[in-house]
Design a protein around this motif. Sequence first.
Motif, PDB file in Angstrom:
ATOM      1  N   ILE A 194      -8.780  11.474 -14.436  1.00 47.70           N
ATOM      2  CA  ILE A 194      -7.443  11.607 -14.268  1.00 47.70           C
ATOM      3  C   ILE A 194      -7.235  10.636 -13.257  1.00 47.70           C
ATOM      4  O   ILE A 194      -7.361  10.838 -11.941  1.00 47.70           O
ATOM      5  CB  ILE A 194      -6.845  12.796 -14.051  1.00 47.70           C
ATOM      6  CG1 ILE A 194      -7.049  13.656 -15.291  1.00 47.70           C
ATOM      7  CG2 ILE A 194      -5.322  12.632 -14.056  1.00 47.70           C
ATOM      8  CD1 ILE A 194      -6.510  15.269 -15.340  1.00 47.70           C
ATOM      9  N   ALA A 195      -6.464   9.303 -13.416  1.00 48.85           N
ATOM     10  CA  ALA A 195      -6.183   8.330 -12.346  1.00 48.85           C
ATOM     11  C   ALA A 195      -4.622   8.387 -12.393  1.00 48.85           C
ATOM     12  O   ALA A 195      -3.909   8.222 -13.598  1.00 48.85           O
ATOM     13  CB  ALA A 195      -6.835   7.215 -12.650  1.00 48.85           C
ATOM     14  N   PHE A 196      -4.222   8.485 -11.088  1.00 52.09           N
ATOM     15  CA  PHE A 196      -2.722   8.461 -10.660  1.00 52.09           C
ATOM     16  C   PHE A 196      -2.141   7.905  -9.574  1.00 52.09           C
ATOM     17  O   PHE A 196      -3.157   8.074  -8.485  1.00 52.09           O
ATOM     18  CB  PHE A 196      -2.074   9.885 -10.940  1.00 52.09           C
ATOM     19  CG  PHE A 196      -2.647  11.089 -10.151  1.00 52.09           C
ATOM     20  CD1 PHE A 196      -3.801  11.642 -10.666  1.00 52.09           C
ATOM     21  CD2 PHE A 196      -1.914  11.273  -9.249  1.00 52.09           C
ATOM     22  CE1 PHE A 196      -4.352  12.380  -9.503  1.00 52.09           C
ATOM     23  CE2 PHE A 196      -2.426  12.096  -8.347  1.00 52.09           C
ATOM     24  CZ  PHE A 196      -3.627  13.027  -8.519  1.00 52.09           C
ATOM     25  N   PRO A 197      -1.020   7.490  -9.223  1.00 49.31           N
ATOM     26  CA  PRO A 197      -0.497   6.978  -8.009  1.00 49.31           C
ATOM     27  C   PRO A 197      -0.050   8.026  -7.145  1.00 49.31           C
ATOM     28  O   PRO A 197       0.810   9.125  -7.780  1.00 49.31           O
ATOM     29  CB  PRO A 197       0.740   5.917  -8.462  1.00 49.31           C
ATOM     30  CG  PRO A 197       1.233   6.677  -9.797  1.00 49.31           C
ATOM     31  CD  PRO A 197       0.102   7.483 -10.367  1.00 49.31           C
ATOM     32  N   HIS A 198      -0.214   8.086  -6.086  1.00 49.76           N
ATOM     33  CA  HIS A 198       0.349   9.077  -5.103  1.00 49.76           C
ATOM     34  C   HIS A 198       1.684   8.808  -4.993  1.00 49.76           C
ATOM     35  O   HIS A 198       2.571   9.714  -4.990  1.00 49.76           O
ATOM     36  CB  HIS A 198      -0.458   8.910  -3.624  1.00 49.76           C
ATOM     37  CG  HIS A 198       0.006  10.179  -2.617  1.00 49.76           C
ATOM     38  ND1 HIS A 198      -0.700  10.160  -1.502  1.00 49.76           N
ATOM     39  CD2 HIS A 198       0.761  11.098  -3.023  1.00 49.76           C
ATOM     40  CE1 HIS A 198      -0.241  11.116  -0.828  1.00 49.76           C
ATOM     41  NE2 HIS A 198       0.479  11.859  -1.686  1.00 49.76           N
ATOM     42  N   VAL A 199       2.174   7.695  -4.895  1.00 46.64           N
ATOM     43  CA  VAL A 199       3.622   7.293  -4.829  1.00 46.64           C
ATOM     44  C   VAL A 199       3.734   5.868  -5.871  1.00 46.64           C
ATOM     45  O   VAL A 199       2.799   4.953  -5.684  1.00 46.64           O
ATOM     46  CB  VAL A 199       3.877   6.742  -3.266  1.00 46.64           C
ATOM     47  CG1 VAL A 199       5.487   6.464  -3.347  1.00 46.64           C
ATOM     48  CG2 VAL A 199       3.960   8.011  -2.483  1.00 46.64           C
ATOM     49  N   LEU A 239      -7.210   8.690  -6.946  1.00 46.18           N
ATOM     50  CA  LEU A 239      -5.938   8.590  -6.375  1.00 46.18           C
ATOM     51  C   LEU A 239      -5.505   7.045  -5.967  1.00 46.18           C
ATOM     52  O   LEU A 239      -6.177   6.749  -5.165  1.00 46.18           O
ATOM     53  CB  LEU A 239      -5.671   9.490  -5.320  1.00 46.18           C
ATOM     54  CG  LEU A 239      -4.108   9.540  -4.676  1.00 46.18           C
ATOM     55  CD1 LEU A 239      -3.293  10.147  -5.465  1.00 46.18           C
ATOM     56  CD2 LEU A 239      -4.108  10.458  -3.307  1.00 46.18           C
ATOM     57  N   ASP A 240      -4.553   6.530  -6.429  1.00 45.14           N
ATOM     58  CA  ASP A 240      -4.055   5.151  -5.948  1.00 45.14           C
ATOM     59  C   ASP A 240      -3.073   5.472  -4.826  1.00 45.14           C
ATOM     60  O   ASP A 240      -2.006   5.949  -5.016  1.00 45.14           O
ATOM     61  CB  ASP A 240      -3.303   4.459  -7.189  1.00 45.14           C
ATOM     62  CG  ASP A 240      -2.771   3.317  -6.677  1.00 45.14           C
ATOM     63  OD1 ASP A 240      -2.853   2.939  -5.545  1.00 45.14           O
ATOM     64  OD2 ASP A 240      -2.188   2.429  -7.615  1.00 45.14           O
ATOM     65  N   ALA A 241      -3.449   5.345  -3.585  1.00 47.85           N
ATOM     66  CA  ALA A 241      -2.805   5.775  -2.515  1.00 47.85           C
ATOM     67  C   ALA A 241      -2.131   4.378  -1.772  1.00 47.85           C
ATOM     68  O   ALA A 241      -1.692   4.392  -0.509  1.00 47.85           O
ATOM     69  CB  ALA A 241      -3.763   6.554  -1.404  1.00 47.85           C
ATOM     70  N   CYS A 242      -2.028   3.204  -2.592  1.00 48.61           N
ATOM     71  CA  CYS A 242      -1.612   2.087  -2.079  1.00 48.61           C
ATOM     72  C   CYS A 242      -0.208   2.284  -1.449  1.00 48.61           C
ATOM     73  O   CYS A 242       0.252   1.651  -0.410  1.00 48.61           O
ATOM     74  CB  CYS A 242      -1.382   1.361  -3.245  1.00 48.61           C
ATOM     75  SG  CYS A 242      -2.544  -0.062  -3.322  1.00 48.61           S
ATOM     76  N   GLN A 243       0.533   3.248  -2.155  1.00 49.84           N
ATOM     77  CA  GLN A 243       2.036   3.045  -1.501  1.00 49.84           C
ATOM     78  C   GLN A 243       2.253   4.616  -0.865  1.00 49.84           C
ATOM     79  O   GLN A 243       3.436   4.429  -0.190  1.00 49.84           O
ATOM     80  CB  GLN A 243       3.037   3.020  -2.656  1.00 49.84           C
ATOM     81  CG  GLN A 243       3.164   1.857  -3.547  1.00 49.84           C
ATOM     82  CD  GLN A 243       3.501   0.658  -2.533  1.00 49.84           C
ATOM     83  OE1 GLN A 243       4.155   0.794  -1.727  1.00 49.84           O
ATOM     84  NE2 GLN A 243       3.203  -0.797  -3.231  1.00 49.84           N
TER      85      GLN A 243
END
Length: 433
Positions: free
Chosen positions: A190-195, A221-225
């Motif tokens: 499961i891949a998802f953005p934090h924000v 977790l895509d923690a880019c934002q």
Amino acid sequence: MAVPRDATSFDVPFDIASVRTDFPILGEQVNGSPLVYLDSAATSQKPRAVLDAEASFLSRSNAAVHRGAHTLAADATDAFEDARVAVAAFVGADPDNLVWTSGATAGINLIAYSIGNASLGRGGEAAQRFALDPGDEIVVTESEHHANLIPWQELAARTGAVLRHIPVLDDGRLDLEAAAGIVGPRTRIIAFPHVSNVLGIVNPVDELVSLARSVGALTVLDACQSAPHLALDLPGLGVDLAVFSGHKVFAPYGVGALYGRSEVLEALPPFLTGGSMITTVTLEAAEYLPPPQRFEAGTQPVSQAIGLAAAVRYLGALGHDAIAVREASLERRLVAGLREVAGVRILGDAAGVDRVALASFDVDGVHAHDVGQFLDARGVAVRVGHHCAQPLHRRFGLTATVRASAAFYNTEDEIDTFLDALSGVRPFFGASA
Ligand code: PLP
């Protein structure tokens, strides 16, 4: 966020005038007006501390790390590994759990290709827990940046896995009820953005991690934002892997980081191979170093990593609580102000959710690019287009929006300047009712 949404800037000291002088670019004029930089979600501005750290390394300590036996090389290696310690601490992690990358996109591709290699039988027995079989499922969300979507599409195409997605509700929140029906025994990742980089909403990491754990799936977790705005504790969040980009956290381009839990990094096979990631090499085969070096083939972005460490030290000196209070105030002003502008529709205008100071919106009757040009003529820099999130725009029946994104160095006056200028857009283009 740890800081309450209604906290005021009086609770935590923050000298905004002094902070702004740390960022030379914020004093620039654009098109005859003072620059109002509201595009930090695309890339953040860099404080002098970062510019100086990189320049000082390059002018005084530059040498090949982990290779040379001379003093300069040892100093450069120390500075590079100190940077790893600082950046790992920034996300609550140990240095061994932090892999340098060139950015978030590179980090997600690293994960996807490593899993692809495991699916080809590489990495020995330990890696087999990551191997995908045809019919296995990878779950993303409808709100992904293309960087956290296309690598999974490609991995699915290479392995026969099936890509599924958690839908986004009309108010921008993830549909967790639907997620519970989508995630099942075949879900492996499961891949998802934090924000979300379009909606600014902070997603419920705990609930998604619990859901993933209930079926034994890996979380990415895509923690880019989130990294530029929230105090991150990646081990505490319980995700298996996470990525972020340096240039969005007030640091140089070309560097980013991948965090991984020890047992995951230790078992994953490498993606890129070559120098600096091996123990023994024969003409036929190679043995690899343990993580993080196993994932750091070739020359690394050394001066950029030192710049990234300077950025996280700078943020630490300002204080995460002070930054959070400041940004909560900007977020309230931005969102409340946008709601007041006639003809403006905010994407994902959910009430009562945690969000960062970022909003994308549609202006009725005026194309996003025209809005962007109108604002630019007044010195206001915003992002226009699909923000690398075409599926999410399609979800809302749009091809393009305008995005305003702030950081702690913005002022309430700048938000007001932007809102005033925006109020003039529809009359100017003859779109007013
Ligand atoms: N993920 C999100 C949510 C983003 O906002 C971005 C950049 O805009 C990326 C991934 C990709 O980051 P980079 O281009 O720095 O690799």
